[in-house]
Design a protein around this motif. Structure first.
Motif, mmCIF file in Angstrom:
data_model
loop_
_atom_site.group_PDB
_atom_site.id
_atom_site.type_symbol
_atom_site.label_atom_id
_atom_site.label_comp_id
_atom_site.label_asym_id
_atom_site.label_seq_id
_atom_site.Cartn_x
_atom_site.Cartn_y
_atom_site.Cartn_z
ATOM 1 N N LEU A 371 68.384 -39.496 -32.122
ATOM 2 C CA LEU A 371 68.495 -39.674 -33.561
ATOM 3 C C LEU A 371 68.455 -41.158 -33.915
ATOM 4 N N SER A 372 67.640 -41.501 -34.903
ATOM 5 C CA SER A 372 67.510 -42.901 -35.308
ATOM 6 C C SER A 372 68.774 -43.364 -36.019
ATOM 7 N N THR A 373 68.957 -44.682 -36.072
ATOM 8 C CA THR A 373 70.163 -45.240 -36.698
ATOM 9 C C THR A 373 70.226 -44.929 -38.181
ATOM 10 N N GLY A 374 69.085 -45.089 -38.864
ATOM 11 C CA GLY A 374 69.070 -44.795 -40.290
ATOM 12 C C GLY A 374 69.391 -43.340 -40.576
ATOM 13 N N ARG A 375 68.814 -42.463 -39.763
ATOM 14 C CA ARG A 375 69.090 -41.046 -39.932
ATOM 15 C C ARG A 375 70.545 -40.742 -39.623
#
Length: 410
Positions: A371-375
């Motif tokens: 999972l990406s940081t922004g997500r």
């Protein structure tokens, strides 16, 4: 309002504190009703943007609806045929078990039909006894015809023998007369055999068929009599039962009452969420409800199922084509909910109106290493802002009695 207050604490309030600390501006002096819109323009703008974003996120990922109820099935108490009530076995609001009699209609016509069938069976039995006597008489006639035929045949053979020997004691006319008499005896013998066969057919075919018809009529009459007594098809409570002896009941126009099945609507609620929430509402999701019949209480629920179709789009075959512009109301996404903990909704009467809030839960998805940081941050925000609707639901549960009893007067 709650969202606006929360957003103002992190936008307008810091803006004011900074202007007071570094610029020395005070309420009622440099900052008043006419200058506040300019002095705190950054905080007010950020507050409006944050409030709109928060409301959008909250209402989309944590939808709420007031279209919640525990629907329950009712069974109409009807008889298969119309008639006049003869006897009543239950009262209104009485609990019954499956198979208990409810009421009975007048059966005088069916009783007469049963009596007629019984008489027809007796008539068939009497006819069978009489046919046995007729068979004995027919057999006697047959024996008599056989004896007469044998006697005539022997006389004819004796005279033919004498004639062949050239005896003058027998004439050709006498032989011819015996041959004719023998034909008559043969006809009588055939008629006697046919009479016995006819009596046998009457005994073995006709009378049993007549008795079977009478037995079928008797069975039909008994079935009709049985149908006149209406039984409870399931266990439940009799409601709206005002039937009295002498009333006319019709399976089409005048039902006798309503049977509410036992356990109908208990522990299962149906909620209609806006269509925009169709991608958020999922089986297994967590929700909360607050019912009018149980104030001051918020009950945690789990979404067990989501209806695959929207009821507003259904059509029925007819002689006209469906036009999309006449579809009417947009309809809602129907979700089925049950309490997480057993027994919490047992004291809520079926049919109660409730308010529900569903929550988006990203707890399992946050553990995904890809999972990406922004997500990851966005999902945390989504899960966190759900507390706004949770707080609003609890405030609503507290204010509900005041709103219902004081302001509306119901």
């Amino acid at each position: 309002m709650l969202e606006l207050i929360i957003c103002s604490l992190v936008t307008i309030l810091p803006d004011y504190l900074l202007r007071r600390q570094f610029q020395g501006k005070r309420w009622g002096d440099q900052i008043n009703f006419f200058t506040v819109w300019y002095e705190l323009r950054w905080g007010i703008t950020l507050c409006a943007m944050l409030t709109i974003s928060l409301i959008t996120i909250v209402f989309y990922y944590h939808p709420t609806t007031s279209s919640v109820a525990s629907f329950f099935r009712t069974v109409t108490i009807l008889s298969e045929a119309g008639g006049r009530v003869e006897e009543i076995y239950v009262e209104n609001n009485q609990r019954v078990q499956a198979g208990d009699p409810v009421f009975r209609l007048d059966s005088s016509r069916q009783e007469a039909a049963r009596e007629t069938a019984l008489r027809q069976i007796g008539e068939a039995d009497a006819a069978l006894t009489l046919a046995q006597s007729d068979r004995a008489a027919a057999i006697g006639t047959l024996d008599q015809a056989r004896a007469a035929y044998r006697q005539t045949f022997e006389d004819l053979e004796r005279r033919r023998t004498l004639q062949e020997r050239g005896s003058t004691a027998v004439s050709a006319q006498e032989v011819q007369s015996l041959e004719n008499e023998l034909d008559v005896r043969q006809g009588a013998l055939d008629a006697a055999e046919a009479g016995v066969a006819a009596v046998d057919a009457t005994i073995s075919v006709l009378l049993p068929a007549q008795r079977a018809v009478a037995e079928a009529a008797l069975e039909q009459a008994e079935v009709e009599i049985e149908k006149l007594t209406v039984y409870a098809g399931t266990s439940g409570t009799i409601e709206q039962f005002t039937l009295r002896k002498g009333d006319i009941v019709s399976p089409v126009l005048r039902p006798a009452g309503i049977l509410v099945p036992e356990g109908a609507g208990q522990g299962r609620f149906q909620a209609g969420f806006p269509q925009i929430s169709a991608q958020v509402i999922r089986p297994g999701g967590v929700a909360e409800i607050m019912c009018v019949s149980k104030p001051f209480t918020v009950i945690p629920m789990v979404i067990t199922d989501v209806q695959d179709v929207i009821a507003a789009g259904q059509i029925r075959p007819s002689d006209r084509l469906a036009d999309a512009q006449f579809q009417g109301a947009p309809g809602t996404v129907t979700a089925f909910m049950e309490p997480i903990y057993e027994g919490q909704t047992d004291d809520i009467p079926p049919g109660s109106r409730c308010v529900a809030t569903a929550y988006t839960n990203n707890h399992d998805r946050l553990d995904d290493p890809d999972l990406s940081t922004g997500r990851w941050i966005f999902m945390h925000v989504v899960d966190t802002v759900g507390v706004v609707h949770a707080a609003g639901l609890r405030i609503q549960s507290i204010l509900l009695p005041l709103q219902t009893l004081v302001f509306t007067g119901h």
